[in-house]
Motif scaffolding. Structure first.
Motif, PDB file in Angstrom:
ATOM      1  N   LEU A  70       0.819  -1.207   0.000  1.00 40.48           N
ATOM      2  CA  LEU A  70       0.000   0.000   0.000  1.00 40.48           C
ATOM      3  C   LEU A  70       0.857   1.262   0.000  1.00 40.48           C
ATOM      4  O   LEU A  70       1.743   1.424   0.834  1.00 40.48           O
ATOM      5  N   ALA A  71       0.557   2.162  -0.920  1.00 40.78           N
ATOM      6  CA  ALA A  71       1.273   3.441  -0.990  1.00 40.78           C
ATOM      7  C   ALA A  71       0.625   4.486  -0.089  1.00 40.78           C
ATOM      8  O   ALA A  71       1.273   5.457   0.300  1.00 40.78           O
ATOM      9  N   LEU A  72      -0.651   4.304   0.255  1.00 39.58           N
ATOM     10  CA  LEU A  72      -1.408   5.290   1.034  1.00 39.58           C
ATOM     11  C   LEU A  72      -2.410   4.582   1.925  1.00 39.58           C
ATOM     12  O   LEU A  72      -3.091   3.655   1.480  1.00 39.58           O
ATOM     13  N   VAL A  73      -2.495   5.032   3.175  1.00 39.41           N
ATOM     14  CA  VAL A  73      -3.568   4.613   4.071  1.00 39.41           C
ATOM     15  C   VAL A  73      -4.250   5.894   4.537  1.00 39.41           C
ATOM     16  O   VAL A  73      -3.601   6.799   5.077  1.00 39.41           O
ATOM     17  N   VAL A  74      -5.557   5.988   4.291  1.00 36.43           N
ATOM     18  CA  VAL A  74      -6.338   7.162   4.668  1.00 36.43           C
ATOM     19  C   VAL A  74      -7.119   6.823   5.932  1.00 36.43           C
ATOM     20  O   VAL A  74      -7.865   5.843   5.966  1.00 36.43           O
ATOM     21  N   LEU A  75      -6.907   7.642   6.960  1.00 35.89           N
ATOM     22  CA  LEU A  75      -7.594   7.463   8.240  1.00 35.89           C
ATOM     23  C   LEU A  75      -8.583   8.604   8.422  1.00 35.89           C
ATOM     24  O   LEU A  75      -8.262   9.767   8.173  1.00 35.89           O
ATOM     25  N   HIS A  76      -9.775   8.269   8.872  1.00 35.43           N
ATOM     26  CA  HIS A  76     -10.884   9.221   8.899  1.00 35.43           C
ATOM     27  C   HIS A  76     -11.213   9.678  10.320  1.00 35.43           C
ATOM     28  O   HIS A  76     -11.264   8.863  11.237  1.00 35.43           O
ATOM     29  N   PHE A  77     -11.411  10.975  10.471  1.00 34.70           N
ATOM     30  CA  PHE A  77     -11.903  11.564  11.715  1.00 34.70           C
ATOM     31  C   PHE A  77     -13.362  11.951  11.487  1.00 34.70           C
ATOM     32  O   PHE A  77     -13.647  13.013  10.929  1.00 34.70           O
ATOM     33  N   PRO A  78     -14.333  11.100  11.907  1.00 35.03           N
ATOM     34  CA  PRO A  78     -15.741  11.420  11.661  1.00 35.03           C
ATOM     35  C   PRO A  78     -16.203  12.634  12.475  1.00 35.03           C
ATOM     36  O   PRO A  78     -17.094  13.360  12.057  1.00 35.03           O
ATOM     37  N   LYS A  79     -15.584  12.858  13.626  1.00 32.30           N
ATOM     38  CA  LYS A  79     -15.828  14.024  14.481  1.00 32.30           C
ATOM     39  C   LYS A  79     -14.473  14.455  15.017  1.00 32.30           C
ATOM     40  O   LYS A  79     -13.602  13.623  15.245  1.00 32.30           O
ATOM     41  N   TRP A  80     -14.296  15.722  15.248  1.00 30.56           N
ATOM     42  CA  TRP A  80     -12.988  16.182  15.726  1.00 30.56           C
ATOM     43  C   TRP A  80     -12.685  15.673  17.131  1.00 30.56           C
ATOM     44  O   TRP A  80     -11.526  15.610  17.529  1.00 30.56           O
ATOM     45  N   VAL A  81     -13.700  15.252  17.880  1.00 26.97           N
ATOM     46  CA  VAL A  81     -13.475  14.739  19.237  1.00 26.97           C
ATOM     47  C   VAL A  81     -13.201  13.237  19.263  1.00 26.97           C
ATOM     48  O   VAL A  81     -12.978  12.670  20.321  1.00 26.97           O
ATOM     49  N   ASP A  82     -13.241  12.585  18.120  1.00 24.19           N
ATOM     50  CA  ASP A  82     -13.008  11.140  18.028  1.00 24.19           C
ATOM     51  C   ASP A  82     -11.561  10.918  17.594  1.00 24.19           C
ATOM     52  O   ASP A  82     -11.218  11.108  16.433  1.00 24.19           O
ATOM     53  N   GLY A  83     -10.701  10.509  18.526  1.00 25.76           N
ATOM     54  CA  GLY A  83      -9.277  10.414  18.258  1.00 25.76           C
ATOM     55  C   GLY A  83      -8.754   9.042  17.899  1.00 25.76           C
ATOM     56  O   GLY A  83      -7.547   8.819  17.920  1.00 25.76           O
ATOM     57  N   ARG A  84      -9.624   8.113  17.528  1.00 15.70           N
ATOM     58  CA  ARG A  84      -9.151   6.754  17.225  1.00 15.70           C
ATOM     59  C   ARG A  84      -8.173   6.719  16.053  1.00 15.70           C
ATOM     60  O   ARG A  84      -7.272   5.888  16.022  1.00 15.70           O
ATOM     61  N   ALA A  85      -8.305   7.635  15.113  1.00 14.78           N
ATOM     62  CA  ALA A  85      -7.390   7.652  13.965  1.00 14.78           C
ATOM     63  C   ALA A  85      -5.970   8.020  14.395  1.00 14.78           C
ATOM     64  O   ALA A  85      -5.004   7.582  13.762  1.00 14.78           O
ATOM     65  N   TYR A  86      -5.813   8.786  15.474  1.00 12.99           N
ATOM     66  CA  TYR A  86      -4.463   9.049  16.002  1.00 12.99           C
ATOM     67  C   TYR A  86      -3.802   7.734  16.404  1.00 12.99           C
ATOM     68  O   TYR A  86      -2.642   7.484  16.113  1.00 12.99           O
ATOM     69  N   SER A  87      -4.566   6.899  17.108  1.00 14.79           N
ATOM     70  CA  SER A  87      -4.032   5.605  17.557  1.00 14.79           C
ATOM     71  C   SER A  87      -3.711   4.706  16.368  1.00 14.79           C
ATOM     72  O   SER A  87      -2.696   4.009  16.364  1.00 14.79           O
ATOM     73  N   GLN A  88      -4.572   4.730  15.363  1.00  7.82           N
ATOM     74  CA  GLN A  88      -4.310   3.921  14.175  1.00  7.82           C
ATOM     75  C   GLN A  88      -3.018   4.354  13.493  1.00  7.82           C
ATOM     76  O   GLN A  88      -2.204   3.514  13.087  1.00  7.82           O
ATOM     77  N   ALA A  89      -2.814   5.669  13.364  1.00  8.37           N
ATOM     78  CA  ALA A  89      -1.589   6.174  12.724  1.00  8.37           C
ATOM     79  C   ALA A  89      -0.360   5.772  13.527  1.00  8.37           C
ATOM     80  O   ALA A  89       0.648   5.325  12.962  1.00  8.37           O
ATOM     81  N   ARG A  90      -0.447   5.905  14.833  1.00  9.30           N
ATOM     82  CA  ARG A  90       0.692   5.537  15.690  1.00  9.30           C
ATOM     83  C   ARG A  90       1.020   4.049  15.536  1.00  9.30           C
ATOM     84  O   ARG A  90       2.186   3.669  15.443  1.00  9.30           O
ATOM     85  N   LEU A  91      -0.006   3.210  15.514  1.00 13.72           N
ATOM     86  CA  LEU A  91       0.220   1.773  15.321  1.00 13.72           C
ATOM     87  C   LEU A  91       0.844   1.475  13.954  1.00 13.72           C
ATOM     88  O   LEU A  91       1.759   0.654  13.856  1.00 13.72           O
ATOM     89  N   LEU A  92       0.345   2.139  12.922  1.00 13.67           N
ATOM     90  CA  LEU A  92       0.916   1.934  11.586  1.00 13.67           C
ATOM     91  C   LEU A  92       2.410   2.225  11.580  1.00 13.67           C
ATOM     92  O   LEU A  92       3.202   1.465  11.026  1.00 13.67           O
TER      93      LEU A  92
END
Length: 178
Positions: A70-92
């Motif tokens: 994969l050349a790109l992984v797009v992580l989505h923030f459905p609401k600005w208060v939902d920080g799960r994508a931060y954790s996903q990026a850190r894990l990646l």
């Protein structure tokens, strides 16, 4: 941090009249849903750039074996208060050592820029009401942190034994102490 103008982005989602589950013809810079990728990965050419949209409630582990392709992984923030994508990026970056592009989309606000950078994002599609100039300034707000991040595992303020700490004025920016 790269700021993406959606009208000039080379990456394109794949869908059709039947919705997202159309028969996929591999094409460079295709941005697929996780479900589309799982259905197409066996016939996708190894050398063809492909990206995946990973929902913030999905497990990064679902992509672990495919990350080298994969050349790109797009992580989505459905609401600005939902920080799960931060954790996903850190894990990646930290656990899976992903070196491709990690992009933030959705409710991506100027205030999020420092943490996006620290957790491993390379690019962001800002919410339409956000200022590009303000986002670029936000990236320079903090010179150091008390914790390490995906780029520098050791805090900026940590020093090897015997090395003196920098003078306090080195840690003052814009009139306030860090």
């Amino acid at each position: 941090m790269k700021f993406i103008d959606k009208s000039r982005d080379r990456w394109h989602t794949v869908s059709g009249e039947d919705g997202p589950m159309v028969t996929l013809t591999p094409a460079p810079y295709s941005l697929l849903t996780l479900q589309q990728w799982h259905g197409a990965r066996s016939q996708w050419p190894q050398e063809m750039p492909v990206g995946v949209l990973l929902p913030n409630d999905a497990d990064v582990e679902d992509l672990a074996d495919d990350l080298p392709r994969l050349a790109l992984v797009v992580l989505h923030f459905p609401k600005w208060v939902d920080g799960r994508a931060y954790s996903q990026a850190r894990l990646l970056r930290s656990r899976y050592r992903y070196t491709g592009e990690v992009r933030a989309t959705g409710e991506a606000l100027v205030d999020m820029m420092p943490l996006l950078k620290r957790t491993g994002f390379d690019s962001v599609v800002l919410r339409t009401d956000q200022s590009l100039d303000a986002a670029e300034r936000a990236l320079g707000f903090f010179r150091g942190h008390y914790q390490g991040d995906v780029h520098e595992h050791r805090p900026l303020f940590a020093r090897p034994p015997g090395e003196a700490l920098a003078p306090a004025e080195d840690f003052v920016q814009a009139g306030s102490a860090i």
